[in-house]
Scaffold this motif. Sequence first.
Motif, PDB file in Angstrom:
ATOM      1  N   ILE A   1       0.856  -1.172   0.000  1.00  0.00           N
ATOM      2  CA  ILE A   1       0.000   0.000   0.000  1.00  0.00           C
ATOM      3  C   ILE A   1       0.890   1.218   0.000  1.00  0.00           C
ATOM      4  CG2 ILE A   1      -0.268   0.065   2.531  1.00  0.00           C
ATOM      5  CD1 ILE A   1      -3.263   0.913   1.848  1.00  0.00           C
ATOM      6  N   ILE A   2       0.513   2.203  -0.813  1.00  0.00           N
ATOM      7  CA  ILE A   2       1.290   3.424  -0.969  1.00  0.00           C
ATOM      8  C   ILE A   2       0.461   4.579  -0.429  1.00  0.00           C
ATOM      9  CG2 ILE A   2       2.519   4.916  -2.591  1.00  0.00           C
ATOM     10  CD1 ILE A   2       1.543   1.578  -3.914  1.00  0.00           C
ATOM     11  N   SER A   3       1.007   5.296   0.540  1.00  0.00           N
ATOM     12  CA  SER A   3       0.261   6.365   1.178  1.00  0.00           C
ATOM     13  C   SER A   3       1.201   7.495   1.585  1.00  0.00           C
ATOM     14  CB  SER A   3      -0.481   5.842   2.409  1.00  0.00           C
ATOM     15  OG  SER A   3      -1.151   6.894   3.080  1.00  0.00           O
ATOM     16  N   GLN A   4       0.700   8.730   1.465  1.00  0.00           N
ATOM     17  CA  GLN A   4       1.443   9.900   1.918  1.00  0.00           C
ATOM     18  C   GLN A   4       0.999  10.336   3.315  1.00  0.00           C
ATOM     19  OE1 GLN A   4       2.157  12.831  -1.556  1.00  0.00           O
ATOM     20  NE2 GLN A   4       0.422  11.597  -2.250  1.00  0.00           N
ATOM     21  N   ASN A   5       0.195   9.488   3.955  1.00  0.00           N
ATOM     22  CA  ASN A   5      -0.330   9.761   5.283  1.00  0.00           C
ATOM     23  C   ASN A   5       0.521   9.008   6.308  1.00  0.00           C
ATOM     24  OD1 ASN A   5      -1.858   9.695   7.707  1.00  0.00           O
ATOM     25  ND2 ASN A   5      -3.769   9.985   6.569  1.00  0.00           N
ATOM     26  N   THR A   6       1.357   9.734   7.046  1.00  0.00           N
ATOM     27  CA  THR A   6       2.287   9.096   7.975  1.00  0.00           C
ATOM     28  C   THR A   6       1.563   8.307   9.057  1.00  0.00           C
ATOM     29  OG1 THR A   6       3.917  10.843   7.591  1.00  0.00           O
ATOM     30  CG2 THR A   6       4.198   9.498   9.562  1.00  0.00           C
ATOM     31  N   GLU A   7       0.475   8.866   9.605  1.00  0.00           N
ATOM     32  CA  GLU A   7      -0.267   8.172  10.648  1.00  0.00           C
ATOM     33  C   GLU A   7      -0.895   6.894  10.096  1.00  0.00           C
ATOM     34  OE1 GLU A   7      -3.443   9.267  14.194  1.00  0.00           O
ATOM     35  OE2 GLU A   7      -3.635  10.289  12.256  1.00  0.00           O
ATOM     36  N   PHE A   8      -1.469   6.975   8.895  1.00  0.00           N
ATOM     37  CA  PHE A   8      -2.049   5.808   8.226  1.00  0.00           C
ATOM     38  C   PHE A   8      -0.969   4.743   8.029  1.00  0.00           C
ATOM     39  CE2 PHE A   8      -3.090   3.302   4.511  1.00  0.00           C
ATOM     40  CZ  PHE A   8      -4.456   3.093   4.575  1.00  0.00           C
ATOM     41  N   THR A   9       0.204   5.167   7.553  1.00  0.00           N
ATOM     42  CA  THR A   9       1.301   4.227   7.301  1.00  0.00           C
ATOM     43  C   THR A   9       1.779   3.579   8.585  1.00  0.00           C
ATOM     44  OG1 THR A   9       2.013   5.427   5.320  1.00  0.00           O
ATOM     45  CG2 THR A   9       3.645   4.027   6.400  1.00  0.00           C
ATOM     46  N   ASN A  10       1.923   4.358   9.642  1.00  0.00           N
ATOM     47  CA  ASN A  10       2.366   3.792  10.920  1.00  0.00           C
ATOM     48  C   ASN A  10       1.370   2.772  11.454  1.00  0.00           C
ATOM     49  OD1 ASN A  10       4.672   5.354  10.888  1.00  0.00           O
ATOM     50  ND2 ASN A  10       3.850   6.941  12.233  1.00  0.00           N
ATOM     51  N   ALA A  11       0.082   3.087  11.341  1.00  0.00           N
ATOM     52  CA  ALA A  11      -0.947   2.147  11.789  1.00  0.00           C
ATOM     53  C   ALA A  11      -0.907   0.868  10.957  1.00  0.00           C
ATOM     54  CB  ALA A  11      -2.319   2.803  11.703  1.00  0.00           C
ATOM     55  N   THR A  12      -0.737   1.033   9.655  1.00  0.00           N
ATOM     56  CA  THR A  12      -0.654  -0.120   8.750  1.00  0.00           C
ATOM     57  C   THR A  12       0.525  -1.007   9.104  1.00  0.00           C
ATOM     58  OG1 THR A  12      -1.707   1.116   6.949  1.00  0.00           O
ATOM     59  CG2 THR A  12      -0.395  -0.801   6.344  1.00  0.00           C
ATOM     60  N   ARG A  13       1.669  -0.397   9.340  1.00  0.00           N
ATOM     61  CA  ARG A  13       2.869  -1.178   9.641  1.00  0.00           C
ATOM     62  C   ARG A  13       2.747  -1.911  10.970  1.00  0.00           C
ATOM     63  NH1 ARG A  13       7.485   3.063   7.271  1.00  0.00           N
ATOM     64  NH2 ARG A  13       7.039   2.550   5.083  1.00  0.00           N
ATOM     65  N   ALA A  14       2.067  -1.296  11.925  1.00  0.00           N
ATOM     66  CA  ALA A  14       1.871  -1.972  13.200  1.00  0.00           C
ATOM     67  C   ALA A  14       1.049  -3.245  13.027  1.00  0.00           C
ATOM     68  CB  ALA A  14       1.188  -1.028  14.190  1.00  0.00           C
ATOM     69  N   ILE A  15       0.010  -3.173  12.191  1.00  0.00           N
ATOM     70  CA  ILE A  15      -0.865  -4.326  11.974  1.00  0.00           C
ATOM     71  C   ILE A  15      -0.192  -5.388  11.119  1.00  0.00           C
ATOM     72  CG2 ILE A  15      -3.080  -5.063  10.991  1.00  0.00           C
ATOM     73  CD1 ILE A  15      -4.121  -2.255  11.593  1.00  0.00           C
ATOM     74  N   CYS A  16       0.724  -4.974  10.237  1.00  0.00           N
ATOM     75  CA  CYS A  16       1.326  -5.907   9.281  1.00  0.00           C
ATOM     76  C   CYS A  16       2.219  -6.951   9.942  1.00  0.00           C
ATOM     77  CB  CYS A  16       2.102  -5.137   8.208  1.00  0.00           C
ATOM     78  SG  CYS A  16       1.029  -4.438   6.944  1.00  0.00           S
ATOM     79  N   ARG A  17       2.473  -6.824  11.227  1.00  0.00           N
ATOM     80  CA  ARG A  17       3.211  -7.887  11.906  1.00  0.00           C
ATOM     81  C   ARG A  17       2.429  -9.204  11.856  1.00  0.00           C
ATOM     82  NH1 ARG A  17       2.435  -9.403  17.083  1.00  0.00           N
ATOM     83  NH2 ARG A  17       4.681  -9.496  17.421  1.00  0.00           N
ATOM     84  N   PHE A  18       1.109  -9.115  11.627  1.00  0.00           N
ATOM     85  CA  PHE A  18       0.287 -10.318  11.534  1.00  0.00           C
ATOM     86  C   PHE A  18       0.239 -10.895  10.121  1.00  0.00           C
ATOM     87  CE2 PHE A  18      -1.570  -7.842  15.072  1.00  0.00           C
ATOM     88  CZ  PHE A  18      -1.332  -8.734  16.106  1.00  0.00           C
ATOM     89  N   SER A  19       0.789 -10.185   9.157  1.00  0.00           N
ATOM     90  CA  SER A  19       0.779 -10.683   7.772  1.00  0.00           C
ATOM     91  C   SER A  19       2.081 -10.302   7.074  1.00  0.00           C
ATOM     92  CB  SER A  19      -0.419 -10.113   7.002  1.00  0.00           C
ATOM     93  OG  SER A  19      -0.392  -8.690   7.020  1.00  0.00           O
ATOM     94  N   SER A  20       3.187 -10.528   7.785  1.00  0.00           N
ATOM     95  CA  SER A  20       4.483 -10.120   7.238  1.00  0.00           C
ATOM     96  C   SER A  20       4.887 -11.006   6.068  1.00  0.00           C
ATOM     97  CB  SER A  20       5.550 -10.173   8.326  1.00  0.00           C
ATOM     98  OG  SER A  20       5.637 -11.479   8.877  1.00  0.00           O
ATOM     99  N   PRO A  21       5.492 -10.421   5.050  1.00  0.00           N
ATOM    100  CA  PRO A  21       5.901 -11.204   3.878  1.00  0.00           C
ATOM    101  C   PRO A  21       7.170 -12.012   4.142  1.00  0.00           C
ATOM    102  CG  PRO A  21       6.462  -8.886   3.583  1.00  0.00           C
ATOM    103  CD  PRO A  21       5.706  -8.980   4.864  1.00  0.00           C
ATOM    104  N   SER A  22       7.354 -13.028   3.351  1.00  0.00           N
ATOM    105  CA  SER A  22       8.543 -13.868   3.434  1.00  0.00           C
ATOM    106  C   SER A  22       9.781 -13.108   2.973  1.00  0.00           C
ATOM    107  CB  SER A  22       8.346 -15.112   2.558  1.00  0.00           C
ATOM    108  OG  SER A  22       9.571 -15.695   2.208  1.00  0.00           O
ATOM    109  N   GLN A  23      10.891 -13.291   3.690  1.00  0.00           N
ATOM    110  CA  GLN A  23      12.151 -12.675   3.265  1.00  0.00           C
ATOM    111  C   GLN A  23      12.579 -13.212   1.904  1.00  0.00           C
ATOM    112  OE1 GLN A  23      13.760 -10.221   4.982  1.00  0.00           O
ATOM    113  NE2 GLN A  23      12.116 -10.259   6.513  1.00  0.00           N
ATOM    114  N   PHE A  24      12.302 -14.482   1.644  1.00  0.00           N
ATOM    115  CA  PHE A  24      12.637 -15.068   0.341  1.00  0.00           C
ATOM    116  C   PHE A  24      11.816 -14.417  -0.774  1.00  0.00           C
ATOM    117  CE2 PHE A  24      13.808 -18.344   3.393  1.00  0.00           C
ATOM    118  CZ  PHE A  24      15.070 -18.732   2.943  1.00  0.00           C
ATOM    119  N   ALA A  25      10.518 -14.233  -0.538  1.00  0.00           N
ATOM    120  CA  ALA A  25       9.660 -13.608  -1.541  1.00  0.00           C
ATOM    121  C   ALA A  25      10.108 -12.179  -1.819  1.00  0.00           C
ATOM    122  CB  ALA A  25       8.205 -13.623  -1.068  1.00  0.00           C
ATOM    123  N   MET A  26      10.473 -11.444  -0.779  1.00  0.00           N
ATOM    124  CA  MET A  26      10.901 -10.058  -0.983  1.00  0.00           C
ATOM    125  C   MET A  26      12.213  -9.992  -1.757  1.00  0.00           C
ATOM    126  SD  MET A  26       9.742  -7.989   2.449  1.00  0.00           S
ATOM    127  CE  MET A  26      10.457  -9.078   3.667  1.00  0.00           C
TER     128      MET A  26
END
Length: 426
Positions: free
Chosen positions: A264-289
């Motif tokens: 997700i691409i956003s210029q909203n810092t608060e939105f991005t911080n909230a998103t990143r906090a939640i993404c610990r539950f759906s983190s991508p694979s290091q191999f995939a990245m």
Amino acid sequence: MLSTRGASWAKISFNHGYQNSYDPVSNPNGVWLVQDDLAQFINTHCQFDKICCTYGEGFTGTIRLRNATAKHLNAHFKPAQSIDPEQITYAAGVTGLNEVCALVTCNPYSNDSILLGRPIYGSFSKDLTMRTGVTLEYVDVGDTDQFSVDCVAAYEAGFEAAKARGINIRALLICNPHNPLGQCYPRETLIGLMRLCASKGIHIISDEIYALSVYKWDDDNRPSEKFTSIREIDPTGIIDPRQVHVLYGMSKDFGACGMRLGCIISQNTEFTNATRAICRFSSPSQFAMEIAAKILEDQEYVTGLLEKSHRLLLHGRLVAEDLLAKANISFHKKGNAGFFLWLDLAPYLPLDETNGDAWAAERLLSKRFTAAGVIMATGEAYSAANPGRFRLIFSLREYAVREGRVFWDNDLGDVVLRVDLPGRRW
């Protein structure tokens, strides 16, 4: 034994196990699927460092991947303001990010809702609601062209109608290019929708996962639509850029849904911080990245892959249209994006077997397709206004498309099509 929500989730369908891949020789009753070019690139270019066996840089996208993604998006999406890597957050697929958008824009179980047009991508109904306590509000534009600037009035009417019922619309979500109609929103329509969201104080979320799967007609009598990213529009004087968010991923343009990578691409810092906090539950694979970074860094390869994809998509579309026309089956003819056609099978609904209930007849016809080894998304699943619509995937090699010829069998009173599973491509 289960919680109320657990019991409700247990009733929701999901994919699990063998998916019955089509092969003309070894499994002619299955569904065809292969990504030769991408697999060859990965096997040739990827040797993994031991860092991929660790947590690496965390849960939200490596610096290398976000840098490569920013360069890719800046080259192909032509944003009015350059996309910075810090505006990009990765997760294990756009599915999880759809849910994140609902979680960070809406309050749970408080009549907060997300506005969508109909028809629209069917899995939004699960992604946005299953664990969030959020509802969805669908807008039917009626006879209005869903992609013309006139649709803005329909969305505003939908917003006000929801408000009158005590529903709080917190965001508008669009698919651009559209799934299942395969059309792109013109610039003037996007501006109209942005102005609407600004006036209502809500977010606008643009799902642009098919952005680079837009092919061109080779017929002068059939004008090609152009993809315009919402980030291509300068928001100055239109909307606060902090209200604008874009979804993108590897699953469609690169045929890599198995990589499980979306951003997700956003210029909203608060939105991005909230998103990143939640993404610990759906983190991508290091191999995939690591794989995705190698692909996106090689823009010469990307350009060649997309050019080939466009040629194959156009060819598959033309073959499918020819077969449908010969079978006298109507379909949505506009658009030149995505992997699908929106069929009108209303004349073939077995209404006499459902006491005239057209939605029940659509479900019955869908069951017959499935029994014949055919998987097509239904209009009901895609929130169609009227029954009898089905989404046909045409992104197959020609022999598979022709094997999937459409025919009417008077004895069975059924339509049989062999098609790919939703989301699959070569």
